[in-house]
Motif scaffolding. Structure first.
Motif, PDB file in Angstrom:
ATOM      1  N   LYS A 326       0.835  -1.203   0.000  1.00  0.00           N
ATOM      2  CA  LYS A 326       0.000   0.000   0.000  1.00  0.00           C
ATOM      3  C   LYS A 326       0.870   1.254   0.000  1.00  0.00           C
ATOM      4  O   LYS A 326       0.617   2.207  -0.761  1.00  0.00           O
ATOM      5  N   LYS A 329       2.512   1.832  -3.425  1.00  0.00           N
ATOM      6  CA  LYS A 329       1.584   2.384  -4.420  1.00  0.00           C
ATOM      7  C   LYS A 329       1.307   3.867  -4.166  1.00  0.00           C
ATOM      8  O   LYS A 329       1.177   4.653  -5.120  1.00  0.00           O
ATOM      9  N   GLU A 330       1.226   4.243  -2.903  1.00  0.00           N
ATOM     10  CA  GLU A 330       0.988   5.643  -2.580  1.00  0.00           C
ATOM     11  C   GLU A 330       2.183   6.504  -2.980  1.00  0.00           C
ATOM     12  O   GLU A 330       2.030   7.609  -3.511  1.00  0.00           O
TER      13      GLU A 330
END
Length: 372
Positions: A326, A329-330
């Motif tokens: 996560k 991806k951020e």
């Protein structure tokens, strides 16, 4: 008429069981791909521990000059590069093997020594290539958990059995960036049987500043069954040319040479390696940039309260406390490519290469925005 569909299905039965069980290696995302996917004008790649300074000016000159010779096969024995390494390292030329990167040499080592009746001992987590080459040969893996981000040499020694043929160590460790000391290595080697080979991967050794760090080549000279691996991909900036080398006893090197592919190192890589060894100024600039970048990242991470593992390499393992995929991806959305820790065995960490000042600053900006 040939039944094409039937033929396409039937070939799968001849694939080795070991190959079915292997998961393909997933490299870091390239800059161009991220730009196209997310429509970003500027992207910083801090995922693959590459040299942010590029390559030595001498290397550029040699590559330009040597392009006229690429219609010819390379020197299959890499004699010139071996001669240069022999002078630099103080070992005989018959103690050196040149390979298509350290990865290529790891595969050669596995093919020379491992089979489906043997065992290999590795730290976990650790560089994924050790697992890959062992699985490829059908070898049983004995995994020994890391201890506070350090390789547990005592437990690794206890993991040796009568079936053990290879032990894989990495110093500095990838992905943690930690090292083991001279006294720890010497105690470890004293416990290892003579018929077990210790593969000591020193891909990041040029970056180490700790005086207690052991030079693996000294243990080769002392007669221990050790294969030291080093590379031109990191500090010398030749990742795209794939060039590494191994140092060991002449009879071990001779065994590896029986297994390697002919012409396993291309002509440009060999000439670039020689030029890179000659440019001490570039190497010093690389190490200086790494030390300055490391201190900047430490300071900024301390300010925002994000934990990290002090490193002796050109990357930092950062404890984010959240899912690494996560977070990865951020950060992509902010134009920063890092390495998520989950595939490396650290699901709540990021491995971040130390880059140029503007690249390090971009990472810190992206991290702050991601954590908001």
């Amino acid at each position: 008429m040939l039944n094409v569909k039937r033929g396409l299905k039937s070939w799968k039965r001849i694939v080795r069981d070991e190959v079915h069980n292997i998961k393909p290696y997933i490299p870091g995302k390239p800059i161009k791909e991220v730009k196209e996917e997310l429509g970003l004008a500027e992207v910083y790649k801090l995922a693959s521990n590459e040299n942010p300074l590029g390559v030595s000016p001498r290397v550029k000159e040699v590559l330009t000059r040597e392009t006229v010779n690429i219609n010819r096969y390379p020197d299959g024995a890499s004699r010139s590069l071996k001669r240069s390494l022999s002078d630099k390292l103080g070992v005989k030329e018959d103690m050196i093997a040149i390979g298509n990167g350290s990865d290529g040499l790891l595969k050669v080592i596995a093919e020379a020594f491992l089979d489906n009746n043997s065992q290999a001992v590795i730290s976990y987590p650790s560089f994924v290539e050790y697992k890959f080459v062992s699985q490829l040969m059908g070898t049983q893996l004995i995994r020994v958990w890391m201890k506070n981000y350090h390789q547990n040499l005592e437990a690794l020694a206890r993991g040796v059995t009568s079936k053990t043929k290879l032990i894989f160590l990495t110093n500095p460790h990838n992905p943690a960036g930690t090292i083991f000391r001279k006294d720890e290595l010497e105690q470890f080697l004293s416990q290892i049987p003579d018929d077990v080979i210790v593969v000591l991967d020193e891909a990041y050794h040029e970056f180490v500043q700790d005086e207690s760090y052991p030079d693996g080549i000294e243990y080769v000279k002392q007669g221990y069954p050790v294969i030291v691996l080093r590379t031109f991909s990191k500090a010398y900036g030749l990742a795209g040319l794939r060039l590494g080398y191994a140092i060991s006893a002449p009879d071990i090197i001779e065994t590896l040479m029986k297994v390697r592919d002919p012409f396993n190192v291309n002509h440009l890589a060999e000439k670039a390696g020689q030029a890179a060894l000659e440019d001490k100024d570039f190497l010093e600039a690389t190490i200086r940039n790494n030390e300055q970048g490391k201190e900047y990242l430490y300071t900024e991470l301390d300010k925002i309260g994000v934990g990290y593992v002090p490193t002796q390499a050109n990357f930092v393992l950062i404890r984010t406390g959240v899912d690494s995929i996560k977070m990865f991806k951020e950060l992509l959305k902010h134009g920063v490519i890092v390495r998520p820790g989950k595939p490396l065995g650290y699901p709540h960490h990021l491995r971040v290469s130390i880059g140029l000042p503007e690249e390090n600053e971009a990472f810190i900006r992206g991290l702050k925005l991601t954590l908001e």
